[in-house]
Design a protein around this motif. Structure first.
Motif, PDB file in Angstrom:
ATOM      1  N   MET A  19       0.825  -1.203   0.000  1.00 22.34           N
ATOM      2  CA  MET A  19       0.000   0.000   0.000  1.00 22.34           C
ATOM      3  C   MET A  19       0.864   1.259   0.000  1.00 22.34           C
ATOM      4  SD  MET A  19      -2.981  -1.185  -0.312  1.00 22.34           S
ATOM      5  CE  MET A  19      -3.873   0.365  -0.193  1.00 22.34           C
ATOM      6  N   ASN A  63      -3.916   5.123   6.390  1.00 16.23           N
ATOM      7  CA  ASN A  63      -4.496   4.260   5.362  1.00 16.23           C
ATOM      8  C   ASN A  63      -5.166   3.034   5.988  1.00 16.23           C
ATOM      9  OD1 ASN A  63      -4.840   3.367   2.515  1.00 16.23           O
ATOM     10  ND2 ASN A  63      -3.446   1.732   3.142  1.00 16.23           N
ATOM     11  N   ASN A 108      -6.295  -1.354  -3.213  1.00 13.18           N
ATOM     12  CA  ASN A 108      -5.150  -2.006  -3.857  1.00 13.18           C
ATOM     13  C   ASN A 108      -5.578  -2.634  -5.189  1.00 13.18           C
ATOM     14  OD1 ASN A 108      -2.559  -3.126  -4.115  1.00 13.18           O
ATOM     15  ND2 ASN A 108      -3.176  -5.022  -3.119  1.00 13.18           N
ATOM     16  N   VAL A 114      -3.150   0.651  -5.699  1.00 13.23           N
ATOM     17  CA  VAL A 114      -3.443   2.076  -5.534  1.00 13.23           C
ATOM     18  C   VAL A 114      -3.382   2.871  -6.838  1.00 13.23           C
ATOM     19  CG1 VAL A 114      -2.815   4.185  -4.305  1.00 13.23           C
ATOM     20  CG2 VAL A 114      -2.640   1.976  -3.145  1.00 13.23           C
TER      21      VAL A 114
END
Length: 296
Positions: A12, A116, A142, A144
């Protein structure tokens, strides 16, 4: 905003860094080790190469994006001049609280702090800082750089000004921000994780096999990916952690992780990241697939 610090160079974190850098922001990518940072940068470079090969960007665009990213192993050094910090560390409440305490001390008073997190309370995270009105959730999806949604989570004390700023900032990234309130799992995972957990229960109870369950959901419900394959891509440990957060938050047994999921996590069968989950992602399996393609 010009300078964005990102905590964590994993899946991420490097995706968030990639997205901001490609949109023209100066990105300070922070992780605890040089090895993690090098791996994160390599992932970003490989993803940019794929975009070049598909003629979505040029080689010059790739170079500019990478030039926008600098790396640090120190939070104190990495957050200097940051207008926004986005934390993308492991989904662990103790770790996140520790990081936000550090950020609160190291950042300027004007800096906005975002997490996040995919399930942990923004209000709880904000409570360890001296600036709860400037703490907010930015839950990216995801992968991203590709996925359009950003779930914007307001903590109990998050100000309107900070919320509006982050909503507009997300739009400059080409994303679609959606504002939600601070309850366990927010919207995305409050709906998704029980579905994944029920799919695992269906397998656990012997109703059908892995591919059969995924096929029913793909062809019958028009899902682009079956829930068990999706769990593998998310990471079974991440799914387990999110379900635990919701189970603790709601005190409702419907959120309790399936025993099969618990055992797979204990056995380190975590999905794509470990090479095996509900499906086999090992190198030998990849070689077998290539051999079959050539055989055809």
């Amino acid at each position: 905003m010009k300078h964005i610090a990102v905590i964590g160079a994993g899946t991420m974190g490097n995706g968030i860094a990639h997205t901001f850098a490609q949109s023209g922001f100066k990105v300070q990518l922070i992780d605890i080790s040089d090895a993690s940072l090098k791996k994160g940068l390599a992932t970003i470079s490989n993803n940019l190469d794929r975009m070049v090969s598909k003629e979505k960007i040029s080689e010059a665009d790739k170079k500019t994006t990478l030039d926008h990213i600098s790396t640090f192993t120190s939070i104190e050094e990495g957050v200097k001049n940051a207008d926004l910090v986005v934390e993308a560390a492991t989904e662990n409440i103790d770790l996140k609280l520790k990081i936000f305490k550090q950020l609160d001390e190291a950042c300027s008073p004007e800096t906005i702090l975002a997490s996040n997190t995919s399930s942990i309370s923004i209000t709880h995270i904000a409570s360890v800082t001296s600036r709860p009105s400037q703490v907010i959730g930015m839950h990216f999806m995801n992968p991203v750089p590709i996925m359009k949604l950003v779930e914007i989570i307001r903590g109990y004390n998050t100000s309107d000004a900070v919320t509006n700023t982050i909503m507009e900032l997300s739009k400059t990234l080409g994303k679609t921000p959606t504002e939600v309130n601070d309850y366990p799992g927010f919207v995305a995972n409050r709906i998704l994780m029980p579905m994944i957990n029920e799919s695992i229960e269906t397998l656990y109870n012997g109703v059908a096999g892995v591919e059969e369950i995924d096929t029913v959901m793909k062809l019958g419900m028009a899902h682009p990916m079956g829930p068990l394959q999706l769990a593998d891509f998310i990471g079974l440990d991440v799914c387990h952690s999110i379900l635990q957060v919701m189970h603790d938050g709601f005190k409702n047994p419907k959120y309790a992780p399936c025993p099969l999921l618990v055992n797979m996590v204990r056995a380190q069968k975590l999905g794509v990241k470990s090479g095996e989950g509900f499906y086999d992602y090992s190198e030998s399996r990849k070689a077998e697939k290539v051999a079959k393609q050539f055989a055809k």
